[in-house]
Design an enzyme around this catalytic site. Structure first.
Site: not given
Ligand code: NAP
Length: 290
Positions: A59, A103, A126
């Site tokens: 990322k 994450q 996200d």
């Protein structure tokens, strides 16, 4: 789209992500020029899970490719829920951060849902908060969860007709199966969600015009369950000695399906690309450019 037997369209996420990156670079340059600020994604990694570390690195690299900054926050496995929530708050309040990615999975002693909910809606690039999910489901503006949003982008790019189609989503996780089903429903599919308690999965798959594998079990969905002409989307990836397999058995699928995502190179690149695209959009919004 080609639909003839044996000539299924390959839904090449890697190629599309590359194309989109070029456009994103231009948008990032424009933000820098107009505001003097560089769009930035903060990634938070808790613990030392090597797979998670790899995803975070990928990322960060994707940010670099479009000229964005990434702030990498690493916290030890022993981090508490409160400490992680405090870190998220700090990033919520940092005007140089436009998007936040926590994450997952985080270590099991941490309340992951509470930490997701701590992320400011404007920085939830996200698409992990309940508010973001609810807004997306109601057709209001929000960043969708990146994997299903990336799949929708891939389908749209290939002009795959969705209205009126029977879609079967296998898996109902908050980040993948559930938002995927809502997105397909909002695109006027008739949606069935299958999960670990579903009886006779094969019967559902055999009726599906669109199949999404989002299970995490290698090749759970068999190629001979796929209906002739179906669109086959595989979100799974399980490394093998020579490359990897997904959640759907793909051998011979090109002779049955009208379109399918390759594994690897289908869904994965679109997920990261969507994260970057949504962060650029968050930066544009925060600068009042859109
Ligand atoms: P997850 O949270 O573990 O959820 C798995 C889902 O599959 C659950 O809803 C589970 O049902 C269902 N399931 C498990 N075994 C099943 C079975 N035998 N029959 C039917 N359903 C079954 O996984 P996830 O995070 O959604 O990820 C799913 C897959 O997508 C994984 O392969 C993962 O690696 C992949 N993934 C890819 C990306 C990407 O960027 N490409 C991103 C995220 C995830 P229950 O709810 O009943 O337990």
């Amino acid at each position: 789209m080609s639909t003839a037997h044996g000539s299924a369209t390959v839904l090449d996420g890697k190629a599309l992500a590359k194309q989109i990156e070029q456009l994103l670079r231009t948008r990032v340059d424009a933000i820098k020029e107009k505001t003097g600020r560089t769009p930035s994604l903060a990634t938070i990694l808790v613990g030392e899970d090597p797979a998670s570390a790899t995803y975070v690195r990928m990322k960060g690299n994707a940010c670099k490719r479009v000229g964005m900054d990434s702030i990498r926050v690493e916290m030890p496995s022993a981090t508490t829920t409160e400490q992680l929530m405090a870190k998220i708050d700090e990033l919520n309040n940092n005007p140089d951060v436009h998007g936040i990615l926590l994450q997952h999975p985080v270590p099991s002693h941490i309340d992951e849902r509470a930490c997701f909910e701590q992320i400011d809606l404007a920085k939830d690039v996200d698409g992990v908060t309940c508010l973001g999910f609810g807004r997306m489901s109601m057709g209001e503006s929000a960043y969708g969860s990146c994997t299903p949003q990336g799949i929708m982008h891939l389908l749209a790019h290939h002009d795959i007709e969705l209205a009126g189609k029977q879609a079967v989503v296998v898996g109902r996780s908050p980040i993948l199966g559930k938002p995927m089903a809502m997105m397909l429903l909002n695109a006027n599919c008739t949606v069935t969600m299958c999960h670990s308690k579903t009886q006779d999965l094969a019967e559902y798959i055999k009726r599906a015009d669109i199949v999404v594998g989002a299970v995490g079990v290698p090749e759970l969905i068999k190629a001979d369950w796929i209906k002739e002409g179906a669109v086959v989307i595989d979100a799974g990836f399980h490394p093998t000695d020579d490359s990897g397999v997904g959640d759907i058995e793909m051998r011979g699928v090109e002779n049955i399906a009208s379109a399918y995502t390759p594994v690897p190179g289908g869904v994965g690149p679109m997920t990261i690309n969507t994260l970057i695209r949504q962060t650029v959009e968050a930066a544009e919004k925060s600068a009042g450019l859109i």
